[in-house]
Design a protein around this motif. Structure first.
Motif, PDB file in Angstrom:
ATOM      1  N   GLN A   1       0.834  -1.206   0.000  1.00 34.68           N
ATOM      2  CA  GLN A   1       0.000   0.000   0.000  1.00 34.68           C
ATOM      3  C   GLN A   1       0.868   1.255   0.000  1.00 34.68           C
ATOM      4  O   GLN A   1       0.590   2.220  -0.714  1.00 34.68           O
ATOM      5  CB  GLN A   1      -0.935   0.011   1.221  1.00 34.68           C
ATOM      6  CG  GLN A   1      -2.052  -1.004   1.143  1.00 34.68           C
ATOM      7  CD  GLN A   1      -2.867  -1.072   2.429  1.00 34.68           C
ATOM      8  OE1 GLN A   1      -2.533  -0.440   3.420  1.00 34.68           O
ATOM      9  NE2 GLN A   1      -3.943  -1.860   2.401  1.00 34.68           N
ATOM     10  N   LEU A   2       1.937   1.238   0.806  1.00 37.95           N
ATOM     11  CA  LEU A   2       2.851   2.377   0.862  1.00 37.95           C
ATOM     12  C   LEU A   2       3.514   2.599  -0.495  1.00 37.95           C
ATOM     13  O   LEU A   2       3.596   3.726  -0.989  1.00 37.95           O
ATOM     14  CB  LEU A   2       3.907   2.159   1.950  1.00 37.95           C
ATOM     15  CG  LEU A   2       4.968   3.248   2.087  1.00 37.95           C
ATOM     16  CD1 LEU A   2       4.317   4.576   2.456  1.00 37.95           C
ATOM     17  CD2 LEU A   2       6.006   2.853   3.127  1.00 37.95           C
ATOM     18  N   SER A   3       3.952   1.509  -1.108  1.00 38.11           N
ATOM     19  CA  SER A   3       4.581   1.597  -2.429  1.00 38.11           C
ATOM     20  C   SER A   3       3.601   2.161  -3.465  1.00 38.11           C
ATOM     21  O   SER A   3       3.961   3.014  -4.279  1.00 38.11           O
ATOM     22  CB  SER A   3       5.076   0.210  -2.850  1.00 38.11           C
ATOM     23  OG  SER A   3       5.633   0.254  -4.130  1.00 38.11           O
ATOM     24  N   ASP A   4       2.355   1.671  -3.422  1.00 39.74           N
ATOM     25  CA  ASP A   4       1.323   2.173  -4.345  1.00 39.74           C
ATOM     26  C   ASP A   4       1.093   3.664  -4.117  1.00 39.74           C
ATOM     27  O   ASP A   4       0.982   4.443  -5.070  1.00 39.74           O
ATOM     28  CB  ASP A   4       0.007   1.418  -4.149  1.00 39.74           C
ATOM     29  CG  ASP A   4       0.080  -0.034  -4.627  1.00 39.74           C
ATOM     30  OD1 ASP A   4       1.055  -0.385  -5.327  1.00 39.74           O
ATOM     31  OD2 ASP A   4      -0.842  -0.805  -4.274  1.00 39.74           O
ATOM     32  N   LYS A   5       1.032   4.063  -2.852  1.00 42.38           N
ATOM     33  CA  LYS A   5       0.801   5.482  -2.534  1.00 42.38           C
ATOM     34  C   LYS A   5       1.989   6.340  -2.968  1.00 42.38           C
ATOM     35  O   LYS A   5       1.817   7.460  -3.443  1.00 42.38           O
ATOM     36  CB  LYS A   5       0.511   5.661  -1.045  1.00 42.38           C
ATOM     37  CG  LYS A   5      -0.872   5.149  -0.667  1.00 42.38           C
ATOM     38  CD  LYS A   5      -1.211   5.444   0.772  1.00 42.38           C
ATOM     39  CE  LYS A   5      -2.495   4.799   1.181  1.00 42.38           C
ATOM     40  NZ  LYS A   5      -3.678   5.476   0.748  1.00 42.38           N
ATOM     41  N   GLU A   6       3.209   5.821  -2.815  1.00 46.15           N
ATOM     42  CA  GLU A   6       4.401   6.546  -3.257  1.00 46.15           C
ATOM     43  C   GLU A   6       4.379   6.733  -4.774  1.00 46.15           C
ATOM     44  O   GLU A   6       4.688   7.814  -5.278  1.00 46.15           O
ATOM     45  CB  GLU A   6       5.674   5.809  -2.827  1.00 46.15           C
ATOM     46  CG  GLU A   6       5.981   5.928  -1.355  1.00 46.15           C
ATOM     47  CD  GLU A   6       7.155   5.062  -0.919  1.00 46.15           C
ATOM     48  OE1 GLU A   6       7.519   4.096  -1.647  1.00 46.15           O
ATOM     49  OE2 GLU A   6       7.716   5.355   0.156  1.00 46.15           O
ATOM     50  N   ARG A   7       4.005   5.664  -5.506  1.00 44.62           N
ATOM     51  CA  ARG A   7       3.906   5.774  -6.972  1.00 44.62           C
ATOM     52  C   ARG A   7       2.836   6.791  -7.358  1.00 44.62           C
ATOM     53  O   ARG A   7       3.025   7.610  -8.255  1.00 44.62           O
ATOM     54  CB  ARG A   7       3.614   4.407  -7.594  1.00 44.62           C
ATOM     55  CG  ARG A   7       4.847   3.549  -7.794  1.00 44.62           C
ATOM     56  CD  ARG A   7       4.574   2.358  -8.719  1.00 44.62           C
ATOM     57  NE  ARG A   7       3.531   1.474  -8.228  1.00 44.62           N
ATOM     58  CZ  ARG A   7       3.714   0.506  -7.341  1.00 44.62           C
ATOM     59  NH1 ARG A   7       4.901   0.299  -6.824  1.00 44.62           N
ATOM     60  NH2 ARG A   7       2.695  -0.257  -6.970  1.00 44.62           N
ATOM     61  N   ALA A   8       1.693   6.731  -6.662  1.00 49.53           N
ATOM     62  CA  ALA A   8       0.609   7.681  -6.952  1.00 49.53           C
ATOM     63  C   ALA A   8       1.062   9.108  -6.643  1.00 49.53           C
ATOM     64  O   ALA A   8       0.778  10.039  -7.408  1.00 49.53           O
ATOM     65  CB  ALA A   8      -0.634   7.327  -6.144  1.00 49.53           C
ATOM     66  N   ALA A   9       1.783   9.292  -5.540  1.00 49.03           N
ATOM     67  CA  ALA A   9       2.272  10.623  -5.175  1.00 49.03           C
ATOM     68  C   ALA A   9       3.278  11.127  -6.215  1.00 49.03           C
ATOM     69  O   ALA A   9       3.245  12.301  -6.599  1.00 49.03           O
ATOM     70  CB  ALA A   9       2.908  10.597  -3.783  1.00 49.03           C
TER      71      ALA A   9
ATOM     72  N   ASP B   1       1.258  12.076  -9.258  1.00 49.84           N
ATOM     73  CA  ASP B   1       0.575  13.351  -9.008  1.00 49.84           C
ATOM     74  C   ASP B   1       1.559  14.514  -9.071  1.00 49.84           C
ATOM     75  O   ASP B   1       1.258  15.570  -9.629  1.00 49.84           O
ATOM     76  CB  ASP B   1      -0.120  13.337  -7.636  1.00 49.84           C
ATOM     77  CG  ASP B   1      -1.330  12.413  -7.600  1.00 49.84           C
ATOM     78  OD1 ASP B   1      -1.780  11.974  -8.685  1.00 49.84           O
ATOM     79  OD2 ASP B   1      -1.816  12.131  -6.480  1.00 49.84           O
TER      80      ASP B   1
END
Length: 120
Positions: free
Chosen positions: A35-43, A46
Motif C-alpha cells: 500500500q505504501l509503495s502504491d501510494k508513493e507511486r501515486a504521489a 501526481d
C-alpha cells in the motif's frame, strides 16, 4: 515427567500461536508495504502531473502576456488610424463646403447671366 510433558505441550501450543501471529504480522507488513509503495507511486505520478500543469500554466501565462502586448500595439495603431480618419473626415467636410460654395457661386453667375439675357 508428566508435568514436564504437559508444560512442553503448553509451550509448544504457545509457540504455535506466536508463530501464527508472526505469519499474520508478516502478511500485514507486506500488505502495508505494498500500500505504501502504491501510494508513493501515486504521489510521484501526481507530482509529475503537477509539474506538467505548472509548466503549461507558465507557458499559457507567457502567451497571454504576449497577446496582451500585441493587443496594446493594435489598440495604439487603431487609435492612430482613427485620428487619421477623423482628420480626413474633417478635410472631406471642408472640401464639401468649398464645393457647395463654388456651386452656389456658379448658380449665382448663371442667374446673373440669365437676368442679363445671356444663355449659359
Amino acid at each position: 515427567l508428566v508435568g514436564l510433558s504437559t508444560d512442553l505441550d503448553t509451550r509448544t501450543k504457545e509457540l504455535k500461536i506466536k508463530q501464527d501471529e508472526n505469519v499474520q504480522l508478516q502478511s500485514t507488513i507486506k500488505t502495508l508495504q505494498k500500500q505504501l509503495s502504491d501510494k508513493e507511486r501515486a504521489a510521484t505520478r501526481d507530482h509529475d502531473e503537477l509539474l506538467t500543469t505548472q509548466k503549461l500554466l507558465e507557458t499559457k501565462t507567457r502567451e497571454a502576456e504576449d497577446t496582451n502586448v500585441m493587443l496594446k500595439t493594435v489598440k495604439s495603431i487603431l487609435e492612430v488610424k482613427s485620428n487619421e480618419l477623423a482628420a480626413m473626415d474633417s478635410e472631406c467636410h471642408q472640401l464639401h463646403d468649398k464645393c457647395d460654395d463654388l456651386h452656389n457661386t456658379i448658380e449665382m453667375y448663371k442667374n446673373q447671366e440669365v437676368n442679363n439675357g445671356a444663355v449659359i
